[in-house]
Design an enzyme around this catalytic site. Structure first.
Site, PDB file in Angstrom:
ATOM      1  N   ASP A  94      -6.998  63.377  -2.311  1.00  0.00           N
ATOM      2  CA  ASP A  94      -8.298  62.763  -2.044  1.00  0.00           C
ATOM      3  C   ASP A  94      -8.135  61.250  -1.901  1.00  0.00           C
ATOM      4  O   ASP A  94      -8.672  60.480  -2.681  1.00  0.00           O
ATOM      5  CB  ASP A  94      -9.231  63.116  -3.207  1.00  0.00           C
ATOM      6  CG  ASP A  94     -10.631  62.571  -3.010  1.00  0.00           C
ATOM      7  OD1 ASP A  94     -11.074  62.456  -1.863  1.00  0.00           O
ATOM      8  OD2 ASP A  94     -11.284  62.248  -4.029  1.00  0.00           O
TER       9      ASP A  94
ATOM     10  N   HIS B  54     -20.046  63.929   2.016  1.00  0.00           N
ATOM     11  CA  HIS B  54     -19.256  62.706   1.950  1.00  0.00           C
ATOM     12  C   HIS B  54     -18.133  62.900   2.944  1.00  0.00           C
ATOM     13  O   HIS B  54     -17.245  63.729   2.730  1.00  0.00           O
ATOM     14  CB  HIS B  54     -18.654  62.501   0.554  1.00  0.00           C
ATOM     15  CG  HIS B  54     -19.500  61.648  -0.323  1.00  0.00           C
ATOM     16  ND1 HIS B  54     -19.140  61.330  -1.612  1.00  0.00           N
ATOM     17  CD2 HIS B  54     -20.687  61.035  -0.087  1.00  0.00           C
ATOM     18  CE1 HIS B  54     -20.087  60.551  -2.126  1.00  0.00           C
ATOM     19  NE2 HIS B  54     -21.028  60.363  -1.240  1.00  0.00           N
TER      20      HIS B  54
ATOM     21  N   LYS C  47     -15.360  68.679  -7.218  1.00  0.00           N
ATOM     22  CA  LYS C  47     -14.039  68.152  -6.887  1.00  0.00           C
ATOM     23  C   LYS C  47     -12.985  69.090  -7.441  1.00  0.00           C
ATOM     24  O   LYS C  47     -13.246  69.814  -8.401  1.00  0.00           O
ATOM     25  CB  LYS C  47     -13.926  66.765  -7.527  1.00  0.00           C
ATOM     26  CG  LYS C  47     -12.693  65.998  -7.154  1.00  0.00           C
ATOM     27  CD  LYS C  47     -12.870  64.523  -7.471  1.00  0.00           C
ATOM     28  CE  LYS C  47     -11.562  63.782  -7.250  1.00  0.00           C
ATOM     29  NZ  LYS C  47     -11.718  62.344  -7.313  1.00  0.00           N
TER      30      LYS C  47
ATOM     31  N   GLU D 242     -21.789  66.656  -6.710  1.00  0.00           N
ATOM     32  CA  GLU D 242     -20.554  66.607  -5.909  1.00  0.00           C
ATOM     33  C   GLU D 242     -19.379  67.164  -6.706  1.00  0.00           C
ATOM     34  O   GLU D 242     -18.970  66.596  -7.706  1.00  0.00           O
ATOM     35  CB  GLU D 242     -20.274  65.147  -5.512  1.00  0.00           C
ATOM     36  CG  GLU D 242     -18.983  64.980  -4.715  1.00  0.00           C
ATOM     37  CD  GLU D 242     -18.703  63.506  -4.366  1.00  0.00           C
ATOM     38  OE1 GLU D 242     -19.384  62.599  -4.895  1.00  0.00           O
ATOM     39  OE2 GLU D 242     -17.781  63.266  -3.553  1.00  0.00           O
TER      40      GLU D 242
ATOM     41  N   HIS E 259     -12.297  66.940  -1.317  1.00  0.00           N
ATOM     42  CA  HIS E 259     -12.389  67.529  -2.654  1.00  0.00           C
ATOM     43  C   HIS E 259     -12.070  69.016  -2.741  1.00  0.00           C
ATOM     44  O   HIS E 259     -12.510  69.693  -3.664  1.00  0.00           O
ATOM     45  CB  HIS E 259     -13.789  67.292  -3.229  1.00  0.00           C
ATOM     46  CG  HIS E 259     -14.022  65.870  -3.617  1.00  0.00           C
ATOM     47  ND1 HIS E 259     -15.096  65.455  -4.375  1.00  0.00           N
ATOM     48  CD2 HIS E 259     -13.298  64.750  -3.365  1.00  0.00           C
ATOM     49  CE1 HIS E 259     -15.037  64.151  -4.554  1.00  0.00           C
ATOM     50  NE2 HIS E 259     -13.957  63.702  -3.941  1.00  0.00           N
TER      51      HIS E 259
ATOM     52  N   ASP F  15     -17.686  66.862  -0.302  1.00  0.00           N
ATOM     53  CA  ASP F  15     -16.797  65.766   0.092  1.00  0.00           C
ATOM     54  C   ASP F  15     -15.543  66.422   0.646  1.00  0.00           C
ATOM     55  O   ASP F  15     -14.906  67.226  -0.044  1.00  0.00           O
ATOM     56  CB  ASP F  15     -16.492  64.903  -1.148  1.00  0.00           C
ATOM     57  CG  ASP F  15     -15.552  63.737  -0.865  1.00  0.00           C
ATOM     58  OD1 ASP F  15     -14.522  63.962  -0.203  1.00  0.00           O
ATOM     59  OD2 ASP F  15     -15.824  62.612  -1.328  1.00  0.00           O
TER      60      ASP F  15
ATOM     61  N   ASP G  83     -17.614  58.169   2.756  1.00  0.00           N
ATOM     62  CA  ASP G  83     -17.016  57.845   1.454  1.00  0.00           C
ATOM     63  C   ASP G  83     -15.517  57.620   1.626  1.00  0.00           C
ATOM     64  O   ASP G  83     -14.740  58.562   1.583  1.00  0.00           O
ATOM     65  CB  ASP G  83     -17.276  58.990   0.457  1.00  0.00           C
ATOM     66  CG  ASP G  83     -16.654  58.704  -0.904  1.00  0.00           C
ATOM     67  OD1 ASP G  83     -16.321  57.535  -1.169  1.00  0.00           O
ATOM     68  OD2 ASP G  83     -16.502  59.651  -1.699  1.00  0.00           O
TER      69      ASP G  83
ATOM     70  N   TRP H 105     -21.722  62.374  -9.145  1.00  0.00           N
ATOM     71  CA  TRP H 105     -20.308  62.726  -9.264  1.00  0.00           C
ATOM     72  C   TRP H 105     -19.806  62.149 -10.580  1.00  0.00           C
ATOM     73  O   TRP H 105     -20.103  60.994 -10.893  1.00  0.00           O
ATOM     74  CB  TRP H 105     -19.476  62.156  -8.107  1.00  0.00           C
ATOM     75  CG  TRP H 105     -18.016  62.372  -8.376  1.00  0.00           C
ATOM     76  CD1 TRP H 105     -17.329  63.558  -8.299  1.00  0.00           C
ATOM     77  CD2 TRP H 105     -17.061  61.403  -8.847  1.00  0.00           C
ATOM     78  NE1 TRP H 105     -16.024  63.382  -8.691  1.00  0.00           N
ATOM     79  CE2 TRP H 105     -15.828  62.075  -9.023  1.00  0.00           C
ATOM     80  CE3 TRP H 105     -17.133  60.040  -9.148  1.00  0.00           C
ATOM     81  CZ2 TRP H 105     -14.672  61.426  -9.490  1.00  0.00           C
ATOM     82  CZ3 TRP H 105     -15.984  59.389  -9.597  1.00  0.00           C
ATOM     83  CH2 TRP H 105     -14.771  60.075  -9.758  1.00  0.00           C
TER      84      TRP H 105
ATOM     85  N   ASP I 219      -9.097  59.103   0.358  1.00  0.00           N
ATOM     86  CA  ASP I 219     -10.188  58.298   0.913  1.00  0.00           C
ATOM     87  C   ASP I 219      -9.730  57.290   1.959  1.00  0.00           C
ATOM     88  O   ASP I 219     -10.110  56.122   1.913  1.00  0.00           O
ATOM     89  CB  ASP I 219     -10.993  57.627  -0.201  1.00  0.00           C
ATOM     90  CG  ASP I 219     -11.799  58.641  -1.000  1.00  0.00           C
ATOM     91  OD1 ASP I 219     -12.649  59.309  -0.409  1.00  0.00           O
ATOM     92  OD2 ASP I 219     -11.574  58.774  -2.221  1.00  0.00           O
TER      93      ASP I 219
HETATM   94  C1  RNT Z   1     -14.777  60.599  -6.032  1.00  0.00           C
HETATM   95  C2  RNT Z   1     -15.970  60.944  -5.235  1.00  0.00           C
HETATM   96  C3  RNT Z   1     -17.074  59.937  -5.279  1.00  0.00           C
HETATM   97  C4  RNT Z   1     -16.628  58.504  -5.125  1.00  0.00           C
HETATM   98  C5  RNT Z   1     -17.728  57.514  -4.837  1.00  0.00           C
HETATM   99  C6  RNT Z   1     -17.304  56.113  -5.052  1.00  0.00           C
HETATM  100  O1  RNT Z   1     -13.734  61.473  -5.852  1.00  0.00           O
HETATM  101  O2  RNT Z   1     -15.622  61.202  -3.926  1.00  0.00           O
HETATM  102  O3  RNT Z   1     -18.022  60.271  -4.339  1.00  0.00           O
HETATM  103  O4  RNT Z   1     -15.670  58.385  -4.124  1.00  0.00           O
HETATM  104  O5  RNT Z   1     -18.850  57.841  -5.536  1.00  0.00           O
HETATM  105 ZN    ZN Z   2     -17.236  61.536  -2.556  1.00  0.00          ZN
END
Ligand code: RNT
Ligand code: ZN
Length: 416
Positions: free
Chosen positions: A292, A284, A226, A224, A260, A257, A324, A183, A294
Site C-alpha cells: 500500500d 480511495h 485494510k 475503510e 488495501h 481503497d 489517496d 480509517w 500510495d
Molecule cells: C491508510 C489509508 C488512509 C490514509 C489517509 C491519510 O492506509 O489509506 O485512507 O491513507 O487517511
Molecule cells: Zn485510503
C-alpha cells in the site's frame, strides 16, 4: 475537418457520443486529498504520518502552514479541470489560540472555518472529512478504537463524534454532503492471541460514535478496511469482512481503497458487488506498488476498469471518488495534478466506451465480437477528446507543467 471532429466521428461509429461524454465528465466530482501537499503531517503537532503508512522522499517545498497549503491547493486545483471537492483530515485543524489547549477529542467547527472560507473562495463543490486516528500520543501500542484501555477508546470515540459535528458544519456551509471516512491503523505485528476481542471493541466504539446523532441526509459515513500495514503485518482489526458487515448492518457505507487488498483482488470487481447492496460506495484511488505504497495515480488498466464500473453501471452519483496518495520524492503540485487528471482521463475513457453495445454482446453470449469490439476500441483517439475537453474548460494551450516549474522556482524553492 479538425482532429476533434474526426475523432468524434470515429466514436460515433461505435454509437458513442463524445460531446455527451465530455459533458458528463465535467459533472463528476473528484475529492482531492489535502495531504499530498505536506506529506500527511497536518497542523496539530502530530508530526510525520504513523500507523503503518509512510511518506518517503525529501523534495523541497513541503507546505508547512495552512497558508502555504492553501496557496498550493489553489494553484494545483487551477490546473485540474472539472468539479473538485477538498478532502481534509482532522489533523489539518487550524487551532489558533486553542493550540496546545484543545485536543482532537474536542475539535470544533470553528477550527475549520478558514477551510470553509477557502473552499468557497475557490469554488469547490464540497468538503469531505476524515477523523485522524494516527500521529498522536493517544495511539497506544498501535491501537485506537479497539484498544483494551478504556481511556484510549473513549478519547478516540470522542474524536469520531467531534468529527461528525464538524462534517455537518461542512455540509451545511458548502450546501453539499460531507463524506466522513473512518480509517484506523489498529493491528498487530505478530500472531495475535485474540482476534475477536479487538473487533468487538471496535464494533462497540463505532456504535458509540454513530450514536451521537447527525444529519444523515448531509453526512455520509464510510469505513475503510485494510489488509495490513508496515509494522502491523499479522493482523488488522478493521479488515474487509469486519467493515462490510458493519456497514451493511448500520446503514453506512464502505470505502474501498485500491491499495488495501491482496494483490490479485481488484476494486473494480468489488464496486459492482457493493452496488448490488448499497446506495453509496466510497473510493480511495491510489497506486499500490508491491504494498500500500500510495504512489501517484497513473493511467493504468485497473484505474480504467474501476472507472468502467462506475460509468457503465450508471453509478456516477453513487460512487464517491476520492484520491489517496502521497509522494514526497517529486514536485508535490505536479503529483497532485498528474494523479487528479489521470482520474479524470480514466473516467473519460470509460465514458467513451460503447457500454450498452458491449453489455448486449455479453448477454447474447457473443463473446467473440465482445472481445473484438473491446480491443478495437482501445486504439480510438481518446487523446483528441481529452484535448477538446481541456479547450472547452479553458485549459487551452495546456502547458501546465511550465507553470508548475515557474511556481517551484518562485514559491517552493523559497521554503527553506
Ligand atoms: C491508510 C489509508 C488512509 C490514509 C489517509 C491519510 O492506509 O489509506 O485512507 O491513507 O487517511
Ligand atoms: Zn485510503
Amino acid at each position: 475537418m479538425n482532429r476533434y471532429d474526426q475523432a468524434k466521428e470515429m466514436f460515433a461509429s461505435y454509437g458513442v457520443d463524445a460531446d455527451k461524454a465530455m459533458k458528463a465528465l465535467a459533472g463528476i466530482p473528484v475529492s482531492v486529498h489535502c495531504w499530498q501537499g505536506d506529506d500527511v503531517v497536518g497542523f496539530d503537532g502530530g508530526g510525520a504520518a504513523s500507523g503503518g503508512i509512510q511518506t518517503t522522499g525529501n523534495y523541497p517545498g513541503r507546505a508547512r502552514t495552512p497558508e502555504e497549503l492553501m496557496e498550493d491547493i489553489r494553484f494545483a486545483f487551477s490546473l485540474i479541470p472539472g468539479k473538485k471537492r477538498l478532502n481534509l483530515h482532522a489533523s489539518y485543524a487550524i487551532l489558533g489560540a486553542d493550540a496546545g489547549k484543545v485536543d482532537r477529542d474536542a475539535y470544533r467547527p470553528e477550527h475549520f472555518a478558514p477551510w470553509v472560507k477557502f473552499a468557497k473562495e475557490i469554488g469547490l463543490d464540497g468538503i469531505d472529512f476524515n477523523p485522524t486516528y494516527f500521529s498522536h500520543p493517544m495511539v497506544r501500542d498501535g491501537l485506537t478504537l479497539s484498544s483494551p484501555v478504556e481511556e484510549v477508546r473513549k478519547f478516540w470515540i470522542r474524536h469520531g463524534q467531534a468529527c461528525l459535528k464538524i462534517a455537518e458544519y461542512f455540509a451545511t456551509e458548502m450546501n453539499s454532503h460531507c463524506l466522513v471516512n473512518i480509517w484506523i491503523p489498529d493491528g498487530l505485528k505478530d500472531v495475535p492471541a485474540d482476534r475477536l476481542g479487538p473487533r468487538l471493541r471496535l464494533k462497540d466504539a463505532l456504535d458509540e460514535i454513530l450514536s451521537v446523532g447527525y444529519d444523515k441526509s448531509k453526512v455520509y459515513v464510510a469505513v475503510e478496511s485494510k489488509v495490513f500495514g508496515i509494522g502491523v503485518e499479522s493482523y488488522t482489526v478493521g479488515n474487509n469482512e469486519f467493515y462490510q458487515n458493519y456497514a451493511a448492518t448500520r446503514g453506512i457505507c464502505c470505502l474501498l481503497d485500491n491499495g488495501h487488498y491482496h494483490p490479485t483482488e481488484t476494486v473494480s470487481d468489488k464496486i459492482p458487488s457493493l452496488l448490488a447492496f448499497y446506495d453509496k460506495v466510497a473510493l480511495h484511488v491510489t497506486r499500490p506498488v508491491r504494498w500500500d505504497s500510495d504512489h501517484v495515480v497513473l493511467l493504468e488498466d485497473e484505474l480504467k476498469e474501476i472507472c468502467k464500473e462506475i460509468v457503465r453501471n450508471d453509478a456516477t452519483d453513487k460512487v464517491m471518488i476520492g484520491l489517496d496518495y502521497f509522494d514526497a520524492s517529486i514536485n508535490r503540485i505536479s503529483a497532485w495534478v498528474v494523479g487528479a487528471r489521470n482520474m479524470q482521463k480514466a473516467l473519460l475513457y470509460a465514458l467513451l466506451q460503447p457500454n450498452a453495445k458491449m453489455k448486449a454482446l455479453q448477454d447474447c453470449a457473443n463473446f467473440t465480437e465482445q472481445m473484438v469490439v473491446q480491443e478495437e476500441c482501445k486504439m480510438l483517439p481518446y487523446g483528441d477528446i481529452w484535448t477538446e475537453y481541456l479547450k472547452k474548460y479553458r485549459f487551452a494551450g495546456d502547458d501546465w507543467f511550465k507553470e508548475v516549474a515557474a511556481y517551484e522556482k518562485k514559491v517552493l524553492k523559497e521554503r527553506k
